[in-house]
Design a protein around this motif. Structure first.
Motif, PDB file in Angstrom:
ATOM      1  N   VAL A 119      13.300  33.186  54.028  1.00  0.00           N
ATOM      2  CA  VAL A 119      12.119  32.317  53.909  1.00  0.00           C
ATOM      3  C   VAL A 119      12.553  30.889  53.615  1.00  0.00           C
ATOM      4  O   VAL A 119      12.031  29.930  54.213  1.00  0.00           O
ATOM      5  CB  VAL A 119      11.171  32.842  52.808  1.00  0.00           C
ATOM      6  CG1 VAL A 119      10.085  31.805  52.501  1.00  0.00           C
ATOM      7  CG2 VAL A 119      10.531  34.152  53.242  1.00  0.00           C
ATOM      8  N   PHE A 120      13.499  30.724  52.689  1.00  0.00           N
ATOM      9  CA  PHE A 120      13.999  29.386  52.374  1.00  0.00           C
ATOM     10  C   PHE A 120      14.505  28.695  53.646  1.00  0.00           C
ATOM     11  O   PHE A 120      14.187  27.536  53.909  1.00  0.00           O
ATOM     12  CB  PHE A 120      15.134  29.457  51.356  1.00  0.00           C
ATOM     13  CG  PHE A 120      14.714  29.859  49.974  1.00  0.00           C
ATOM     14  CD1 PHE A 120      13.380  29.982  49.632  1.00  0.00           C
ATOM     15  CD2 PHE A 120      15.666  30.117  48.996  1.00  0.00           C
ATOM     16  CE1 PHE A 120      12.991  30.351  48.357  1.00  0.00           C
ATOM     17  CE2 PHE A 120      15.298  30.483  47.708  1.00  0.00           C
ATOM     18  CZ  PHE A 120      13.956  30.610  47.388  1.00  0.00           C
TER      19      PHE A 120
ATOM     20  N   LYS B 256      13.722  33.604  65.443  1.00  0.00           N
ATOM     21  CA  LYS B 256      13.943  35.040  65.269  1.00  0.00           C
ATOM     22  C   LYS B 256      13.802  35.388  63.795  1.00  0.00           C
ATOM     23  O   LYS B 256      14.634  35.018  62.975  1.00  0.00           O
ATOM     24  CB  LYS B 256      15.337  35.430  65.785  1.00  0.00           C
ATOM     25  CG  LYS B 256      15.589  36.924  65.762  1.00  0.00           C
ATOM     26  CD  LYS B 256      16.951  37.249  66.344  1.00  0.00           C
ATOM     27  CE  LYS B 256      17.212  38.759  66.331  1.00  0.00           C
ATOM     28  NZ  LYS B 256      18.542  39.098  66.891  1.00  0.00           N
ATOM     29  N   LEU B 257      12.728  36.106  63.466  1.00  0.00           N
ATOM     30  CA  LEU B 257      12.428  36.441  62.075  1.00  0.00           C
ATOM     31  C   LEU B 257      12.419  37.953  61.889  1.00  0.00           C
ATOM     32  O   LEU B 257      12.121  38.710  62.823  1.00  0.00           O
ATOM     33  CB  LEU B 257      11.066  35.878  61.664  1.00  0.00           C
ATOM     34  CG  LEU B 257      10.831  34.369  61.832  1.00  0.00           C
ATOM     35  CD1 LEU B 257       9.397  34.035  61.480  1.00  0.00           C
ATOM     36  CD2 LEU B 257      11.795  33.581  60.974  1.00  0.00           C
TER      37      LEU B 257
ATOM     38  N   GLN C 282       8.156  37.548  59.369  1.00  0.00           N
ATOM     39  CA  GLN C 282       7.211  37.230  60.442  1.00  0.00           C
ATOM     40  C   GLN C 282       5.783  37.505  59.995  1.00  0.00           C
ATOM     41  O   GLN C 282       4.859  36.736  60.289  1.00  0.00           O
ATOM     42  CB  GLN C 282       7.532  38.049  61.685  1.00  0.00           C
ATOM     43  CG  GLN C 282       6.607  37.787  62.872  1.00  0.00           C
ATOM     44  CD  GLN C 282       6.666  36.355  63.366  1.00  0.00           C
ATOM     45  OE1 GLN C 282       7.714  35.880  63.778  1.00  0.00           O
ATOM     46  NE2 GLN C 282       5.544  35.660  63.327  1.00  0.00           N
ATOM     47  N   SER C 283       5.598  38.608  59.256  1.00  0.00           N
ATOM     48  CA  SER C 283       4.267  38.926  58.734  1.00  0.00           C
ATOM     49  C   SER C 283       3.785  37.850  57.770  1.00  0.00           C
ATOM     50  O   SER C 283       2.625  37.427  57.819  1.00  0.00           O
ATOM     51  CB  SER C 283       4.305  40.284  58.028  1.00  0.00           C
ATOM     52  OG  SER C 283       3.074  40.562  57.399  1.00  0.00           O
ATOM     53  N   LEU C 284       4.687  37.378  56.891  1.00  0.00           N
ATOM     54  CA  LEU C 284       4.322  36.321  55.958  1.00  0.00           C
ATOM     55  C   LEU C 284       3.974  35.037  56.700  1.00  0.00           C
ATOM     56  O   LEU C 284       2.985  34.370  56.380  1.00  0.00           O
ATOM     57  CB  LEU C 284       5.474  36.069  54.987  1.00  0.00           C
ATOM     58  CG  LEU C 284       5.309  34.890  54.018  1.00  0.00           C
ATOM     59  CD1 LEU C 284       4.096  35.097  53.122  1.00  0.00           C
ATOM     60  CD2 LEU C 284       6.564  34.685  53.183  1.00  0.00           C
TER      61      LEU C 284
ATOM     62  N   GLN D 101      -0.141  31.023  58.547  1.00  0.00           N
ATOM     63  CA  GLN D 101      -0.713  30.241  59.649  1.00  0.00           C
ATOM     64  C   GLN D 101      -2.138  30.649  59.969  1.00  0.00           C
ATOM     65  O   GLN D 101      -2.801  29.988  60.765  1.00  0.00           O
ATOM     66  CB  GLN D 101       0.157  30.397  60.890  1.00  0.00           C
ATOM     67  CG  GLN D 101       1.540  29.780  60.754  1.00  0.00           C
ATOM     68  CD  GLN D 101       2.416  29.997  61.976  1.00  0.00           C
ATOM     69  OE1 GLN D 101       2.155  30.894  62.794  1.00  0.00           O
ATOM     70  NE2 GLN D 101       3.447  29.191  62.121  1.00  0.00           N
ATOM     71  N   ALA D 102      -2.605  31.737  59.374  1.00  0.00           N
ATOM     72  CA  ALA D 102      -3.953  32.239  59.671  1.00  0.00           C
ATOM     73  C   ALA D 102      -5.017  31.295  59.136  1.00  0.00           C
ATOM     74  O   ALA D 102      -4.827  30.614  58.138  1.00  0.00           O
ATOM     75  CB  ALA D 102      -4.123  33.612  59.066  1.00  0.00           C
TER      76      ALA D 102
END
Length: 534
Positions: free
Chosen positions: A508-509, A520-521, A526-528, A533-534
């Motif tokens: 994340v950092f 590429k996560l 990717q869920s976070l 962004q939601a």
């Protein structure tokens, strides 16, 4: 103060710059905001679109622009002088010399004494000289296809016209080698080891610029080109190894220890979006000359009010330091003895920028602050045992006496670690006194918090430091968030792996906060990202 937006023109890019605090009062603040948003590393000046004349003028004061104004970023390319020794037949590669002289990636003047031996070929001289001044650039959002030879450009122009009229693809394999050679040269200015995604972006840009080159064997028209670029880059790296280019020579079998002599093992290449992972020595310098500068640097770093001298010498010895770190893998204690200035917070920031071209602390803090409202919302919405742990941590925000932006950042980071399924105690180690030296020496990588004399619960009365491999490398930091950013910077500066038990936190950092290699996560990160962004 109301926020403001600016329309920023930078080459082929058009970006929207949001300024939460409105138009900055000084040009320095505006330049910093633009540099961070566009990831610009070169020197630049600004122009603004004057509504009266309908043309751009030099921007000397932020008072000349308002909300929704249009500004243009104009990079200032350095003048590069390249001199090469002429071989006995008085001929040399003029095209390369001309190309190098106008190379925007060159960041310093390169002068090479022409009285050297003429026994080496002109091609060797040109490539080695180019490697001395070449600085890698971050991989672009949109890859720019280079100009090919005159005859290839003529063929492509005609073939594109035929394709637009009749849909006929070009079937002239003899021009493919010229196309791949130019693409390889252009790709190398970013990385010698392009990933699959990098190669696909090049292939897509090529087909977009020249649709007549579509690969008939795939629906997308790019798969064949992606494979050709892959093998071409392998051949190109082999060619560069013959000239001693360090970021590819280090992976030659003869340069590996016997235990590692397998081509696919222990490949030393950038893995976390390092732009200048293993740079060549500056022009006119070698290991011996830079070692003398390093010895002077150790002396200079002990003097007070000597930041500019230390900064210049750290920049000059960057290549030597990277060669030691990548090729010799020294211990942290050995690095602290040889490069004490590297563990100063300002130099960690500078080293991170030299390695990635990204500003460390400003971007880390800016991203953390930007995501804080959404993160706190996610934390409060969490239920179960995790929700109760997060609630206990967030109770610190209710203490109005000690509330501050530093306290908020710390709470968010502590909650973030738990939210990602990891334990805050693995990163942040709190000690009641300074007597637990044995425990400190067992730490592999951690942020330490110890009380100062007369300490209370306030962080202002705590000593925050960083320990790596049992060595206390930094002390006296003001807050946890800064310690997190500097610890991340040290993992880049020292080429360290992330702790396994904190792999999501450091991802994340790196990828969400600093946006390095963020294409590429892991599924968890990717869920976070999707929720933010939601």
């Amino acid at each position: 103060m109301d926020s403001a937006m600016l329309r920023v023109l930078f080459g082929h890019r058009i970006e929207k710059l949001t300024l939460p605090s409105g138009i900055p009062e000084t040009m320095e603040e505006l330049n910093l905001a633009i540099k961070q948003t566009l990831s610009i590393t070169d020197n630049f000046s600004l122009q603004y679109l004057d509504p009266d004349f309908g043309d751009f003028f030099t921007l000397n004061s932020t008072a000349e622009i308002t909300h929704k104004a249009t500004i243009k970023v104009v990079t200032i390319n350095p003048v590069v002088l390249s001199l090469y020794p002429l071989p006995l037949n008085d001929s040399y590669d003029e095209s390369f010399t001309s190309e190098q002289s106008h190379d925007p990636a060159s960041t310093s003047s390169t002068v090479q004494d022409s009285c050297g031996s003429c026994e080496s070929s002109s091609e060797s001289s040109a490539i080695i000289s180019a490697s001395s001044s070449l600085q890698k650039k971050p991989w672009p959002t949109d890859f720019i296809i280079p100009r090919f030879s005159v005859e290839t450009e003529m063929i492509l122009e005609r073939a594109n016209e035929v394709y637009r009229k009749e849909g006929t693809l070009l079937t002239m394999p003899n021009i493919k080698s010229d196309i791949l050679e130019k693409l390889a040269q252009s790709i190398y200015t970013y990385t010698p080891y392009p990933s699959l995604q990098n190669r696909l972006s090049v292939a897509e840009a090529l087909i977009k610029a020249h649709p007549c080159l579509k690969d008939p064997g795939s629906s997308s028209g790019v798969i064949g080109w992606q494979n050709s670029i892959k093998y071409k880059m392998a051949n190109y790296r082999t060619k560069l190894r013959g000239f001693g280019i360090p970021d590819v020579t280090c992976n030659a079998l003869k340069h590996k220890c016997p235990a590692d002599r397998k081509s696919a093992k222990n490949v030393k290449k950038a893995k976390r979006a390092e732009v200048n992972y293993l740079p060549p020595y500056p022009a006119g310098e070698n290991e011996q000359s830079l070692e003398k500068v390093r010895e002077e640097l150790v002396t200079e770093s002990k003097k007070k009010n000597n930041e500019n001298v230390v900064k210049d010498q750290m920049s000059k010895t960057f290549a030597l330091r990277r060669h030691e770190i990548i090729n010799l893998c020294p211990t942290v204690r050995a690095m602290k003895d040889r490069w004490p200035a590297l563990f100063d917070p300002s130099q960690i920031n500078a080293e991170f920028q030299r390695t990635t071209t990204v500003l460390l602390e400003p971007k880390f803090m800016s991203a953390l602050d930007r995501h804080t409202p959404k993160l706190l919302m996610l934390f409060r919405a969490k239920g179960g045992a995790l929700g109760r742990r997060l609630e206990i941590i967030m109770e610190l925000l209710q203490d109005s006496v000690h509330s501050s932006i530093e306290r908020t950042r710390e709470v968010v980071l502590r909650c973030l670690i738990e939210y990602l399924g990891e334990q805050g105690g693995h990163l942040i180690k709190e000690f009641n006194d300074k007597e637990n030296l044995e425990e400190l020496e067992q730490l592999i990588m951690a942020i330490t918090v110890t009380p100062k004399p007369g300490a209370s619960t306030s962080n202002s009365l705590k000593n925050i430091g960083i320990v790596i491999e049992g060595v206390e490398v930094i002390t006296g930091l003001g807050d946890i968030a800064r310690a997190c950013s500097l610890l991340l910077g040290l993992t880049y500066a020292l080429n360290l792996d992330y702790p396994t038990q904190l792999k999501y936190t450091f991802e994340v950092f790196q990828k969400l906060f600093l946006e390095l290699d963020d294409s590429k996560l892991s599924s968890k990160v990717q869920s976070l990202k999707s929720k933010l962004q939601a």
